[in-house]
Design a protein around this motif. Structure first.
Motif, mmCIF file in Angstrom:
data_model
loop_
_atom_site.group_PDB
_atom_site.id
_atom_site.type_symbol
_atom_site.label_atom_id
_atom_site.label_comp_id
_atom_site.label_asym_id
_atom_site.label_seq_id
_atom_site.Cartn_x
_atom_site.Cartn_y
_atom_site.Cartn_z
ATOM 1 N N PRO A 113 7.342 -5.333 -1.983
ATOM 2 C CA PRO A 113 8.790 -5.188 -1.791
ATOM 3 C C PRO A 113 9.442 -4.664 -3.074
ATOM 4 N N VAL A 114 10.445 -3.773 -2.911
ATOM 5 C CA VAL A 114 11.192 -3.230 -4.049
ATOM 6 C C VAL A 114 12.682 -3.293 -3.745
ATOM 7 N N LYS A 115 13.469 -3.332 -4.829
ATOM 8 C CA LYS A 115 14.930 -3.372 -4.707
ATOM 9 C C LYS A 115 15.519 -2.552 -5.849
ATOM 10 N N ALA A 116 16.824 -2.340 -5.803
ATOM 11 C CA ALA A 116 17.510 -1.582 -6.840
ATOM 12 C C ALA A 116 17.135 -2.102 -8.215
ATOM 13 N N GLY A 117 16.786 -1.179 -9.111
ATOM 14 C CA GLY A 117 16.395 -1.527 -10.462
ATOM 15 C C GLY A 117 14.893 -1.607 -10.668
ATOM 16 N N ASP A 118 14.115 -1.687 -9.569
ATOM 17 C CA ASP A 118 12.656 -1.747 -9.673
ATOM 18 C C ASP A 118 12.079 -0.348 -9.863
ATOM 19 N N ILE A 119 10.872 -0.314 -10.433
ATOM 20 C CA ILE A 119 10.117 0.927 -10.583
ATOM 21 C C ILE A 119 8.758 0.727 -9.933
ATOM 22 N N HIS A 120 8.349 1.702 -9.127
ATOM 23 C CA HIS A 120 7.025 1.693 -8.504
ATOM 24 C C HIS A 120 6.219 2.817 -9.150
ATOM 25 N N TYR A 121 4.948 2.517 -9.468
ATOM 26 C CA TYR A 121 4.065 3.521 -10.071
ATOM 27 C C TYR A 121 2.820 3.665 -9.213
ATOM 28 N N CYS A 122 2.489 4.899 -8.858
ATOM 29 C CA CYS A 122 1.276 5.197 -8.107
ATOM 30 C C CYS A 122 0.426 6.146 -8.953
ATOM 31 N N PRO A 123 -0.654 5.629 -9.588
ATOM 32 C CA PRO A 123 -1.491 6.482 -10.428
ATOM 33 C C PRO A 123 -2.303 7.494 -9.617
ATOM 34 N N LYS A 124 -2.765 8.505 -10.310
ATOM 35 C CA LYS A 124 -3.651 9.511 -9.722
ATOM 36 C C LYS A 124 -4.838 8.807 -9.061
ATOM 37 N N GLY A 125 -5.183 9.265 -7.836
ATOM 38 C CA GLY A 125 -6.310 8.706 -7.115
ATOM 39 C C GLY A 125 -5.958 7.556 -6.188
ATOM 40 N N HIS A 126 -4.698 7.138 -6.179
ATOM 41 C CA HIS A 126 -4.266 6.028 -5.331
ATOM 42 C C HIS A 126 -3.356 6.532 -4.214
ATOM 43 N N LYS A 127 -3.101 5.666 -3.225
ATOM 44 C CA LYS A 127 -2.257 6.065 -2.099
ATOM 45 C C LYS A 127 -1.127 5.075 -1.911
ATOM 46 N N HIS A 128 -0.047 5.593 -1.301
ATOM 47 C CA HIS A 128 1.108 4.737 -1.021
ATOM 48 C C HIS A 128 1.978 5.351 0.057
ATOM 49 N N THR A 129 2.877 4.519 0.557
ATOM 50 C CA THR A 129 3.911 4.925 1.491
ATOM 51 C C THR A 129 5.145 4.091 1.167
ATOM 52 N N LEU A 130 6.316 4.586 1.492
ATOM 53 C CA LEU A 130 7.557 3.847 1.273
ATOM 54 C C LEU A 130 8.257 3.669 2.612
ATOM 55 N N ILE A 131 8.671 2.436 2.897
ATOM 56 C CA ILE A 131 9.339 2.105 4.153
ATOM 57 C C ILE A 131 10.695 1.485 3.825
ATOM 58 N N ASN A 132 11.749 2.025 4.421
ATOM 59 C CA ASN A 132 13.061 1.385 4.291
ATOM 60 C C ASN A 132 13.187 0.408 5.451
ATOM 61 N N ASP A 133 12.826 -0.841 5.190
ATOM 62 C CA ASP A 133 12.877 -1.879 6.215
ATOM 63 C C ASP A 133 14.136 -2.735 6.077
ATOM 64 N N SER A 134 15.175 -2.145 5.462
ATOM 65 C CA SER A 134 16.459 -2.837 5.307
ATOM 66 C C SER A 134 17.493 -2.191 6.230
ATOM 67 N N ASP A 135 18.698 -2.721 6.216
ATOM 68 C CA ASP A 135 19.789 -2.172 7.031
ATOM 69 C C ASP A 135 20.595 -1.109 6.300
ATOM 70 N N ASP A 136 20.309 -0.885 5.013
ATOM 71 C CA ASP A 136 21.082 0.052 4.194
ATOM 72 C C ASP A 136 20.247 1.255 3.794
ATOM 73 N N VAL A 137 20.910 2.281 3.303
ATOM 74 C CA VAL A 137 20.233 3.469 2.772
ATOM 75 C C VAL A 137 19.477 3.074 1.502
ATOM 76 N N LEU A 138 18.284 3.602 1.340
ATOM 77 C CA LEU A 138 17.465 3.388 0.159
ATOM 78 C C LEU A 138 17.502 4.674 -0.662
ATOM 79 N N THR A 139 17.996 4.587 -1.893
ATOM 80 C CA THR A 139 18.128 5.761 -2.751
ATOM 81 C C THR A 139 17.126 5.662 -3.891
ATOM 82 N N VAL A 140 16.367 6.751 -4.087
ATOM 83 C CA VAL A 140 15.306 6.748 -5.093
ATOM 84 C C VAL A 140 15.385 7.994 -5.982
#
Length: 109
Positions: free
Chosen positions: A75-102
């Protein structure tokens, strides 16, 4: 170099990387680095993808959501940083009721 990200000129990209709904985004690419400002609506997602030749740093400007990073929910929220290094995989899901800005930076390696 100054890059202006005026939210009035965002491009709507449907099913970004195979995700749900769309992302309203502005991207810059200089051949080495991709820089993205994006707004993901409630229920939207960025499809799962592997960073084969680059890494990605994502700063959450506003809202909240969930990254699935190498199969683990983070889970992430405003002010958090997510890092995905080379060779790894990820997806981002907005599972909230508001717009997610990145803000994301994807440097080639």
């Amino acid at each position: 170099m100054k890059i202006e990200y005026d939210t009035e000129h965002l491009e709507r990209i449907e099913n970004f990387k195979g995700g749900e709904k769309y992302i309203d985004a502005k991207m810059s690419f200089d051949g080495l680095n991709r820089i993205l400002y994006g707004q993901l609506p409630s229920g939207g997602s960025i499809g799962e993808h592997v960073h084969e030749t680059n890494s990605e740093i994502v700063y959450i400007i506003s809202g909240q959501g969930t990254f699935i990073y190498d199969g683990k929910a983070e889970p992430v929220k405003a002010g958090d940083i997510h890092y995905c290094p080379k060779g790894h995989k990820h997806t981002l899901i907005n599972d909230s009721d508001d717009v997610l800005t990145v803000f994301a930076v994807v440097p080639e390696q």
